[in-house]
Design an enzyme around this catalytic site. Structure first.
Site, PDB file in Angstrom:
ATOM      1  N   ASN A 151       0.823  -1.221   0.000  1.00  0.00           N
ATOM      2  CA  ASN A 151       0.000   0.000   0.000  1.00  0.00           C
ATOM      3  C   ASN A 151       0.852   1.264   0.000  1.00  0.00           C
ATOM      4  OD1 ASN A 151      -2.769  -0.747   0.050  1.00  0.00           O
ATOM      5  ND2 ASN A 151      -2.518  -1.532   2.125  1.00  0.00           N
TER       6      ASN A 151
ATOM      7  N   ASP B 109     -11.765  -5.305  -0.975  1.00  0.00           N
ATOM      8  CA  ASP B 109     -12.896  -4.429  -0.639  1.00  0.00           C
ATOM      9  C   ASP B 109     -14.198  -5.021  -1.195  1.00  0.00           C
ATOM     10  OD1 ASP B 109     -11.082  -1.524  -0.329  1.00  0.00           O
ATOM     11  OD2 ASP B 109     -10.330  -3.169  -1.543  1.00  0.00           O
TER      12      ASP B 109
ATOM     13  N   ALA C 158     -14.769  -8.170  -1.707  1.00  0.00           N
ATOM     14  CA  ALA C 158     -15.083  -9.341  -0.865  1.00  0.00           C
ATOM     15  C   ALA C 158     -15.752  -8.889   0.437  1.00  0.00           C
ATOM     16  CB  ALA C 158     -13.809 -10.124  -0.559  1.00  0.00           C
TER      17      ALA C 158
ATOM     18  N   HIS D  60      -7.923   1.456  -3.905  1.00  0.00           N
ATOM     19  CA  HIS D  60      -7.948   0.574  -2.734  1.00  0.00           C
ATOM     20  C   HIS D  60      -7.588   1.480  -1.559  1.00  0.00           C
ATOM     21  CE1 HIS D  60      -7.387  -2.547   0.165  1.00  0.00           C
ATOM     22  NE2 HIS D  60      -6.108  -2.265   0.303  1.00  0.00           N
TER      23      HIS D  60
END
Ligand code: NAD
Length: 310
Positions: A120, A148, A150, A175
């Protein structure tokens, strides 16, 4: 197939387990700048092999040993501490990607390799890894909003009393905190979400939808608060992506890859068809005006963050 994993922290270790459990890797190579950690992970995972698939698992202390890999998964870098956003990791993890990607590229076949990015802030790291590697954008794939989406499906499953497997609903964009739910394209079975609600007399008003969006955005923060990090969900997402690539499944996944070039280049999650050569096609789902605006806003945030490090 030989698969290498760079970064064996909470996420990398869980990814190694999940990838091993697909039974699709012949060899898994583990590298971490903390060699003791990588060796311990290889040892532990090697013992687990006795209960599942025989996979050759080795910890290595140099990048030469990743030669022959067809997939390299990058899960190295700082994670969020309680209260931190993914964007707070930008400069630290840009340095990590700048360190890792040239070393990876010096040791893999550029014509074949697929890079899977997990670090990230995900979308910016995909853009950076693609720029450094010079690989076709289709083969530098971020897990994007697979996790996200899921999380959204898990929440909707409870709300609607329907299996997650029957829920076709996607989180798109970054994300991160600006991701958006594409309600307009959500389907339950073959039925549009609004029709499903009418037929089953389940109410899903705007206030409930906003609460669901808030829960999706906050899921990582809550898990980090309680567990220190998140790893199971992302590991399952990576394993699903690896399976999709190795088996050339042509599944539709909300992964993040770079679209466009130069000043127009942008990585964010859209529904994309994925196979053995990475992303094959990108789909543009139905969106209302508010959703289109939210997606554009999300893209602008990603691009601004990328420009701040480029
Ligand atoms: P962690 O701190 O537990 O592990 C990070 C590992 O990376 C450490 O073992 C460290 O030694 C290694 N590392 C750091 N710099 C390195 C380098 N230059 N070369 C090789 N190894 C290096 O962190 P974690 O919880 O495993 O998270 C890893 C990353 O995954 C973070 O950026 C986190 O935000 C991200 N993440 C992404 C998702 C997603 O959906 N994409 C989900 C969860 C976590």
């Amino acid at each position: 197939m030989k698969i290498s994993i760079i970064g064996l922290g909470s996420v990398g270790s869980a990814v190694a387990t999940a990838v091993k459990n697909t039974g699709l890797a012949r060899e898994i190579v583990l590298f971490d700048r903390d060699g003791i950690r990588a060796r311990a992970a290889a040892e532990d995972l090697g013992h687990a092999s006795a209960f599942s698939y025989d996979v050759k698992i080795t910890a290595v202390n140099n990048y030469r040993a990743i030669r022959g890999s067809e997939i390299v998964i990058i899960a190295a870098g700082a994670n969020q501490k309680p209260g931190e956003t993914r964007t707070d990791l930008l400069n630290k993890n840009a340095a990590v990607i700048n360190d890792i990607v040239p070393r990876v590229m010096a040791n893999v076949d550029a014509k074949k390799i697929k890079l899977i990015i997990v670090t990230n802030p995900l979308d910016v790291m995909v853009m950076l890894a693609q720029k450094i590697s010079k690989l076709p954008a289709a083969r530098v794939i971020g897990t994007g909003t697979m996790l996200d989406s899921a999380r959204l499906r898990a929440i909707l499953s409870r709300q609607l009393s329907v299996s997650t497997q029957s829920i076709d609903a996607y989180v798109l964009g970054e994300h991160g905190d600006s991701s958006m739910i594409n309600w307009s394209s959500a389907c339950i079975g073959a039925v549009a979400l609004n029709d499903f609600c009418r037929q089953t007399k389940i109410s899903l008003p705007a206030t409930t939808r906003r609460t669901i969006e808030h829960r999706v955005h906050n899921a990582a923060y809550e898990i980090i608060q309680g567990r220190g990090a998140t790893w199971d969900g992302i590991a399952a997402a990576v394993a699903d992506l690896v399976r999709c690539i190795i088996n050339d499944e042509h599944k539709i996944l909300t992964v993040s890859v770079v679209d466009g070039a130069g000043d127009k280049a942008l990585a964010m999650s859209l529904p994309r068809i994925v196979g053995e050569n990475g992303v094959i096609a990108t789909l543009n789902p139905k969106m209302d005006a508010a959703e289109s605006t939210a997606l554009r806003r999300s893209g602008k945030i990603i691009r601004k963050n990328f420009d701040s490090i480029a």
